[in-house]
Design a protein around this motif. Structure first.
Motif, short mmCIF file in Angstrom:
data_model
loop_
_atom_site.label_atom_id
_atom_site.label_comp_id
_atom_site.label_asym_id
_atom_site.label_seq_id
_atom_site.Cartn_x
_atom_site.Cartn_y
_atom_site.Cartn_z
N ASN A 137 25.15 -50.80 -16.29
CA ASN A 137 24.30 -49.74 -16.83
C ASN A 137 24.45 -49.71 -18.35
N PRO A 138 23.35 -49.92 -19.09
CA PRO A 138 23.48 -50.00 -20.55
C PRO A 138 23.78 -48.67 -21.22
N VAL A 139 23.56 -47.57 -20.50
CA VAL A 139 23.84 -46.24 -21.05
C VAL A 139 25.32 -45.95 -20.88
N GLY A 145 24.05 -39.74 -25.03
CA GLY A 145 23.37 -38.48 -24.80
C GLY A 145 22.15 -38.61 -23.92
N ALA A 146 22.04 -39.68 -23.18
CA ALA A 146 20.88 -39.93 -22.33
C ALA A 146 21.15 -39.42 -20.92
N GLU A 147 20.05 -39.19 -20.20
CA GLU A 147 20.17 -38.77 -18.81
C GLU A 147 20.66 -39.93 -17.96
N LEU A 170 39.52 -48.76 -18.88
CA LEU A 170 39.35 -47.81 -17.79
C LEU A 170 38.44 -46.66 -18.20
N ASP A 171 38.53 -46.23 -19.45
CA ASP A 171 37.65 -45.16 -19.93
C ASP A 171 36.19 -45.62 -19.93
N LEU A 172 35.97 -46.88 -20.33
CA LEU A 172 34.61 -47.42 -20.34
C LEU A 172 34.03 -47.50 -18.93
N ILE A 173 34.85 -47.88 -17.96
CA ILE A 173 34.40 -47.93 -16.56
C ILE A 173 33.95 -46.56 -16.10
N ILE A 174 34.72 -45.54 -16.43
CA ILE A 174 34.37 -44.17 -16.03
C ILE A 174 33.06 -43.74 -16.68
N ARG A 175 32.86 -44.06 -17.94
CA ARG A 175 31.65 -43.63 -18.64
C ARG A 175 30.41 -44.38 -18.15
N HIS A 176 30.55 -45.65 -17.80
CA HIS A 176 29.42 -46.37 -17.22
C HIS A 176 29.05 -45.77 -15.85
N ALA A 177 30.04 -45.40 -15.08
CA ALA A 177 29.77 -44.77 -13.78
C ALA A 177 29.05 -43.44 -13.97
N GLY A 196 40.80 -39.42 -7.92
CA GLY A 196 42.03 -39.18 -8.66
C GLY A 196 41.85 -39.27 -10.16
N THR A 197 40.62 -39.61 -10.61
CA THR A 197 40.37 -39.81 -12.04
C THR A 197 39.34 -38.83 -12.59
N ASN A 198 38.22 -38.67 -11.87
CA ASN A 198 37.13 -37.80 -12.33
C ASN A 198 36.37 -37.34 -11.10
N THR A 199 36.67 -36.15 -10.63
CA THR A 199 36.07 -35.66 -9.38
C THR A 199 34.57 -35.46 -9.50
N ALA A 200 34.08 -35.13 -10.70
CA ALA A 200 32.63 -34.93 -10.86
C ALA A 200 31.87 -36.24 -10.59
#
Length: 796
Positions: A137-139, A145-147, A170-177, A196-200
């Motif tokens: 995902n390129p966002v 700030g994109a949807e 690992l932070d980049l993986i979370i943000r791509h998800a 265990g990392t980001n429940t949302a």
């Protein structure tokens, strides 16, 4: 049944869609704007994956991720979408196919950021975007700030090794998800990691475990033969456990003489080389092969134990599910999603990813036939929970929630490619003959056309949908149209069992002077789904054995030779006569010698490949007014034609030439229209077709554009500058020898346009109406009508 009009409408819609949606700048301008053929205007599903083929677009990896995308593409088609897979390419963009799936390689090398940049341009234009894996995902959430957009897929935790475990990674993986609107996970371990990392983000995940077709993968009784077969059905590389299998294999094979070890998969040259000592030591007890996804079930039929020894990066392995459905004893590691499938000691053995643990598990399985049978039976039972229909239904729910609804496409609609397999001596850019021109016509009509060279490397054809491949590149003919014309292709027909075979009879098989060629020709006539020919004489001859044979005349691209008559040239005193074509056994050296001697003031130019060098050298030595220009490329032909006043076709009269339709005649006719003096001042191109010898070719013109409508070589006057004035008594003509039953005719300018002949109409109509005419091999009960959109040949 899909009609011809439906196909035309679909192709027109494809072009409109391409121009509207995919007009983004890419490394090869214009490539993607014409990639999608037969695409509805608002149903594009773009599937992004780093690799499906290798970077060159040649080798399909046959792995689990590739199988997954093929089955997902079939599901998307059933749900009203038209899927295209986008992957990374090395040097230049390319287009390939596998079955009904189009695959487009975008030139970015191994640079993931460059790939994401190009993905970013395409995603807003699609109706559905699928990222496999989700990190494509390129966002990047909280940065752009994109949807959130698209559906991301996790095929398992691939960051379970040291290189991927920095805090930044690992932070980049979370943000791509977080940038994905929805997330599909094939296993529970990925979802639990995010819990265990980001429940949302974890709440966006939908558990859709992998699947198996239990009808295709089913237990098969194997007669006892004293062997015990251990199967490794995976990619040959480290994360899949290849290394630890190589470590334990020598000891197992040495201690258990009944064991045979089979590797079914592909690998890099270095990985394959590491197996060589094992194969050298144990001979045919170590087998290496690979199978395409549609035939993978064959590998399990003969196996007793299946190894899934994953070290890292695993989901709910398709290989494991296939082995379970096939009723095999399984040894797997507790990595990724494998514990979702295997219960240790119940339906298999679950071990740590270590060589000593694998060796111990193998010893246990080899020595306990009851354990093997019990685990296999229970594995088959558990596989029912992972049936492919359950997987499809889960994905339908995902699509219903995350994608726009579309009415279903008609089941008869399909896309196809036409393939030209490597043919002895034929390369795309050496001599442009009928095969090259036909594939160009198909490509310009919106059909993906793959031309495989015999000896030359890949080249750019200049037409996005016409791709030129090397001889060793894979073609994947299953479900496609294979274009054959060389009789000896009959010897490898097994390659094309699952393809539609189009056999083009270019010449009478006697041209090969070989009884084997005749037998191969007859075999192709029996096997071919479609038979075409360019010659009316051959068409009439073939009707007796193939009443459905289609006449697809030769033609020319007028735009390639437009304006030749108006090109400025140096003045010369004598007319120039030219021939461009093969100088082979059908070339009449005796006729050329007599004509050149009878017209010493004319210059004769020959060009083309020569298979009779001794006779050509003798001709050149005897006739100083004959010159040989060698082999010209297609791009050089217009200049050659511009410099001649008369084009000739000096063929000997025999059974072969009686049945040919020379392309060069149409090229001669397409080079512009010189003026001949007549009361209407109309531009005309004239052709003299005669069965007579040099006297006929050299006699003075009797009446210009009178009864014969032809020109002799003697009446052709030299052109100077940009051409003569209206009424000047000269013309550019075509002279050739033909059998007596062919009358002299004039050809209308543009009457032989390949863009008008449209051979794809025949193929498209055949594919659309295929079910109406019964079995694929020759057994058609009624001749296929040949529909012409307009008169193909305009003679008057």
């Amino acid at each position: 049944m899909t009609s011809f009009e439906d196909i035309r409408t679909t192709i027109d819609a494809a072009r409109a869609f391409a121009n509207r949606v995919l007009s983004v700048p890419l490394p090869c301008p214009g490539l993607v704007s014409e990639v999608w053929d037969a695409l509805p205007t608002t149903r594009a599903a773009l599937m992004f994956q780093p690799t499906f083929f290798d970077m060159a677009g040649n080798n399909m990896f046959f792995g689990g991720a590739e199988r997954y995308m093929l089955d997902l593409a079939d599901l998307l088609v059933a749900e009203g979408f038209d899927p295209i897979l986008i992957q990374m390419s090395d040097r230049r963009p390319w287009i390939r196919h596998y079955g009904r799936l189009r695959v487009v390689g975008l030139a970015c090398g191994a640079d993931y950021e460059a790939f994401r940049s190009q993905i970013a341009d395409l995603v807003p234009k699609a109706d559905l975007a699928v990222f496999s894996p989700f990190t494509l995902n390129p966002v990047i959430a909280s940065k752009d700030g994109a949807e959130p957009q698209g559906i991301g897929i996790s095929h398992g935790i691939y960051w379970d090794h040291r290189q991927m475990q920095s805090a930044a990674q690992l932070d980049l993986i979370i943000r791509h998800a977080a940038a994905c609107k929805a997330l599909v996970s094939v296993d529970t371990s990925t979802i639990n990691w995010f819990r265990g990392t980001n429940t949302a983000i974890a709440e966006r995940f939908i558990y859709v475990p992998n699947y198996v077709d239990r009808e295709q993968f089913a237990p098969v009784d194997r007669p006892p033969d004293g062997r015990l077969v251990i199967l490794y059905p995976r990619r040959l590389y480290g994360p899949r456990g290849y290394d630890i299998v190589l470590q334990v294999a020598p000891g197992i094979l040495e201690r258990h003489r009944q064991v045979v070890l089979e590797f079914c998969g592909k690998g890099d040259p270095d990985d394959l080389a590491r197996m060589r000592p094992l194969r050298d030591a144990f001979g045919d007890r170590v087998r290496l092969y690979n199978l395409p996804p549609e035939r993978m079930h064959e590998a399990y039929r003969g196996a007793d134990i299946v190894l899934i020894p994953t070290v890292a990066s695993e989901g709910t392995s398709l290989s494991c599910l296939e082995a379970m459905a096939s009723g095999k004893a399984i040894i797997a590691t507790h990595v990724g999603g494998l514990p979702d499938l295997v219960i240790d000691g119940y339906n298999g053995l679950l071990i740590e990813p270590r060589a000593d643990r694998l060796e111990a598990a193998l010893e246990r399985m080899i020595s306990d036939a009851t354990l093997r049978a019990t685990c296999g039976r229970r594995a088959r039972d558990i596989s029912e929970a992972f049936g492919i229909e359950k997987w499809r239904e889960r994905w339908r729910r995902v699509l219903a929630a995350e994608a726009p609804p579309f009415p279903k496409l008609r089941s008869t609609q399909r896309r196809w490619a036409i393939l030209h397999p490597a043919t002895n001596g034929i390369d795309f850019d050496v001599m442009r003959q009928r095969p090259q021109h036909l594939l160009r016509a198909f490509a310009q009509a919106g059909v993906l056309s793959l031309f495989q060279n015999w000896s030359r490397p890949r080249v750019a054809s200049g037409i996005p949908l016409l791709q030129v491949l090397e001889k060793d590149d894979d073609l994947y003919p299953c479900g496609q149209v294979v274009y054959l014309y060389y009789p000896f292709h009959a010897l490898e027909l097994k390659r094309f069992d699952d393809a539609t075979v189009l056999y083009d009879v270019l010449d009478d098989p006697v041209i090969h002077a070989d009884e084997a060629a005749k037998k191969c020709h007859e075999q192709l006539l029996r096997r071919a789904d479609i038979v075409i020919t360019s010659s009316r004489v051959l068409h009439e001859q073939l009707l007796a054995v193939r009443p459905d044979v289609l006449l697809v005349p030769n033609g020319v691209w007028p735009e390639d030779f437009a304006g030749l008559a108006e090109r400025p040239r140096a003045s010369r005193a004598a007319p120039c006569v030219g021939y461009a074509g093969a100088i082979a056994e059908w070339f009449d050296f005796g006729l050329m010698r007599e004509v050149a001697a009878a017209l010493p003031d004319c210059e004769f130019r020959l060009a083309g490949i020569c298979t009779r060098p001794a006779e050509l050298q003798a001709l050149l030595k005897a006739c100083p007014n004959i010159h040989y220009a060698g082999l010209l490329t297609y791009d050089q032909l217009p200049k050659f034609y511009a410099d001649i006043d008369v084009g000739i076709i000096p063929f000997v009269l025999n059974e072969i030439t009686h049945k040919v339709s020379p392309l060069k005649m149409f090229e001669y006719l397409a080079g512009g229209a010189p003026r001949s003096g007549n009361e209407h001042g109309r531009d005309r191109r004239r052709a003299l077709l005669t069965d007579r010898g040099p006297d006929e070719l050299c006699k003075p013109d009797q009446g210009g554009a009178g009864a014969t409508g032809g020109t002799s070589l003697r009446s052709a006057r030299p052109r100077s500058g940009t051409g003569g004035k209206l009424g000047e008594p000269r013309c550019q003509g075509v002279a050739g020898t033909r059998p007596p039953d062919v009358r002299q005719r004039r050809a209308c300018k543009g009457g032989y346009s390949l863009s008008r002949i449209m051979p794809r109409v025949t193929i498209a109509r055949y594919l659309a109406a295929r079910s109406e005419f019964g079995p694929r091999r020759f057994g058609i009960t009624a001749p296929m009508p040949y529909r012409r959109r307009r008169p193909l040949l305009s003679f008057f």
